[in-house]
Scaffold this motif. Sequence first.
Motif, PDB file in Angstrom:
ATOM      1  N   ALA A  30       0.842  -1.202   0.000  1.00  0.00           N
ATOM      2  CA  ALA A  30       0.000   0.000   0.000  1.00  0.00           C
ATOM      3  C   ALA A  30       0.877   1.253   0.000  1.00  0.00           C
ATOM      4  O   ALA A  30       0.605   2.222  -0.717  1.00  0.00           O
ATOM      5  N   HIS A  31       1.938   1.224   0.785  1.00  0.00           N
ATOM      6  CA  HIS A  31       2.856   2.360   0.855  1.00  0.00           C
ATOM      7  C   HIS A  31       3.501   2.613  -0.517  1.00  0.00           C
ATOM      8  O   HIS A  31       3.530   3.744  -1.013  1.00  0.00           O
ATOM      9  N   ASP A  32       4.004   1.543  -1.132  1.00  0.00           N
ATOM     10  CA  ASP A  32       4.669   1.689  -2.443  1.00  0.00           C
ATOM     11  C   ASP A  32       3.681   2.149  -3.520  1.00  0.00           C
ATOM     12  O   ASP A  32       4.028   2.922  -4.402  1.00  0.00           O
ATOM     13  N   PHE A  33       2.438   1.650  -3.423  1.00  0.00           N
ATOM     14  CA  PHE A  33       1.387   2.027  -4.383  1.00  0.00           C
ATOM     15  C   PHE A  33       1.137   3.537  -4.284  1.00  0.00           C
ATOM     16  O   PHE A  33       1.139   4.258  -5.289  1.00  0.00           O
ATOM     17  N   GLY A  34       0.943   4.019  -3.049  1.00  0.00           N
ATOM     18  CA  GLY A  34       0.700   5.444  -2.821  1.00  0.00           C
ATOM     19  C   GLY A  34       1.879   6.276  -3.305  1.00  0.00           C
ATOM     20  O   GLY A  34       1.693   7.319  -3.947  1.00  0.00           O
ATOM     21  N   GLU A  82       0.368  -7.469  -6.067  1.00  0.00           N
ATOM     22  CA  GLU A  82       0.441  -6.322  -6.971  1.00  0.00           C
ATOM     23  C   GLU A  82      -0.900  -5.579  -6.872  1.00  0.00           C
ATOM     24  O   GLU A  82      -1.954  -6.188  -7.096  1.00  0.00           O
ATOM     25  N   PRO A  83      -0.888  -4.294  -6.496  1.00  0.00           N
ATOM     26  CA  PRO A  83      -2.153  -3.575  -6.278  1.00  0.00           C
ATOM     27  C   PRO A  83      -2.774  -3.018  -7.563  1.00  0.00           C
ATOM     28  O   PRO A  83      -2.061  -2.562  -8.464  1.00  0.00           O
ATOM     29  N   PHE A  84      -4.110  -3.045  -7.628  1.00  0.00           N
ATOM     30  CA  PHE A  84      -4.855  -2.466  -8.754  1.00  0.00           C
ATOM     31  C   PHE A  84      -6.046  -1.684  -8.203  1.00  0.00           C
ATOM     32  O   PHE A  84      -6.784  -2.207  -7.368  1.00  0.00           O
ATOM     33  N   ALA A  85      -6.232  -0.466  -8.706  1.00  0.00           N
ATOM     34  CA  ALA A  85      -7.423   0.308  -8.336  1.00  0.00           C
ATOM     35  C   ALA A  85      -8.568  -0.165  -9.224  1.00  0.00           C
ATOM     36  O   ALA A  85      -8.439  -0.183 -10.453  1.00  0.00           O
ATOM     37  N   VAL A  86      -9.692  -0.579  -8.597  1.00  0.00           N
ATOM     38  CA  VAL A  86     -10.814  -1.110  -9.388  1.00  0.00           C
ATOM     39  C   VAL A  86     -12.041  -0.203  -9.377  1.00  0.00           C
ATOM     40  O   VAL A  86     -13.043  -0.518  -9.999  1.00  0.00           O
ATOM     41  N   ASP A  87     -11.948   0.903  -8.665  1.00  0.00           N
ATOM     42  CA  ASP A  87     -13.122   1.787  -8.582  1.00  0.00           C
ATOM     43  C   ASP A  87     -12.615   3.210  -8.751  1.00  0.00           C
ATOM     44  O   ASP A  87     -12.006   3.774  -7.850  1.00  0.00           O
ATOM     45  N   ARG A 112      -1.165   7.481   3.899  1.00  0.00           N
ATOM     46  CA  ARG A 112      -0.948   7.229   5.329  1.00  0.00           C
ATOM     47  C   ARG A 112      -2.234   6.694   5.971  1.00  0.00           C
ATOM     48  O   ARG A 112      -2.209   5.719   6.726  1.00  0.00           O
ATOM     49  N   GLN A 113      -3.372   7.301   5.608  1.00  0.00           N
ATOM     50  CA  GLN A 113      -4.663   6.835   6.153  1.00  0.00           C
ATOM     51  C   GLN A 113      -4.929   5.384   5.740  1.00  0.00           C
ATOM     52  O   GLN A 113      -5.411   4.578   6.527  1.00  0.00           O
ATOM     53  N   LEU A 114      -4.607   5.084   4.492  1.00  0.00           N
ATOM     54  CA  LEU A 114      -4.827   3.716   3.991  1.00  0.00           C
ATOM     55  C   LEU A 114      -4.033   2.714   4.834  1.00  0.00           C
ATOM     56  O   LEU A 114      -4.566   1.688   5.273  1.00  0.00           O
ATOM     57  N   ILE A 115      -2.776   3.042   5.098  1.00  0.00           N
ATOM     58  CA  ILE A 115      -1.922   2.127   5.871  1.00  0.00           C
ATOM     59  C   ILE A 115      -2.433   2.013   7.315  1.00  0.00           C
ATOM     60  O   ILE A 115      -2.503   0.914   7.876  1.00  0.00           O
ATOM     61  N   GLU A 116      -2.848   3.138   7.882  1.00  0.00           N
ATOM     62  CA  GLU A 116      -3.388   3.105   9.260  1.00  0.00           C
ATOM     63  C   GLU A 116      -4.649   2.237   9.318  1.00  0.00           C
ATOM     64  O   GLU A 116      -4.862   1.482  10.255  1.00  0.00           O
ATOM     65  N   ARG A 117      -5.474   2.363   8.271  1.00  0.00           N
ATOM     66  CA  ARG A 117      -6.721   1.576   8.246  1.00  0.00           C
ATOM     67  C   ARG A 117      -6.432   0.089   8.130  1.00  0.00           C
ATOM     68  O   ARG A 117      -7.156  -0.738   8.692  1.00  0.00           O
TER      69      ARG A 117
END
Length: 207
Positions: free
Chosen positions: A122-126, A155-160, A190-195
């Motif tokens: 998530a960090h690398d994606f951001g 591997e992250p993908f945004a789907v929305d 940062r919020q994403l990682i905290e969540r």
Amino acid sequence: MIANCSGVDMLVLDDSLLINQGKSRACYLHPADSDLVVKVPVGKKKENNQSNITELHGYQALMREQIDLLCISHCYGFVTTSLGKGLVCDCIRDDEGLISKTIWDIIIYQDDCDVDHIKEVAHDFGRFLTRRDTRLFDLNLKNIVLKLRYDGVYEPFAVDLKGRFDNKETIPVSSYFKYFARKKMVRRTRQLIERISFFRENRMQWQ
Ligand SMILES: Nc1ncnc2c1ncn2[C@@H]1O[C@H](COP(=O)(O)OP(=O)(O)O)[C@@H](O)[C@H]1O
Ligand SMILES: [Mg+2]
């Protein structure tokens, strides 16, 4: 299945094809192409198909700025389905062929998951999106799927993409100034990682 209804090809969607459902749309596997999904509106605002229209516009705007963006589910336009108008997009699959799960589904329902690895991803994606000035502010646990590769790496993908200009600002400075957009992307990452940490620790409440 594809049926012909008044001279128009119509995709027949049923529960066996349902992948998952969000607040405004249900996502189905395309009945004629397993590399695609079809999103159809659900809920109160179902009639106006607004989420699909917003997503397609968001996608087109993103492609004008970021032509070689690979980490998103690409959109291909509208089709007629038995459940209304649907938006066709890439289906994200793991290397082994299973449909990739969202970060939410992994951290809430999967007992054996490497949370540290997911936080790193998530960090690398951001950071990747921020450095490219890619404005994808809606970094929600349910809107990012993780494609599991053969080597065990996600591997992250945004789907929305409907909330990509989701600034929550009276004057949308992040839409116009790179400096503010970057700052916002850093905060949202940062919020994403905290969540991820928070929901994993409290996952029993959400199951
Ligand atoms: N391209 C895709 N590949 C795999 N799963 C997807 C894809 N798009 C959506 N999904 C699944 O469907 C769910 C709902 O889709 P989404 O577009 O986020 O709908 P909503 O607008 O209601 O939030 C997602 O949380 C995800 O689980
Ligand atoms: Mg969503």
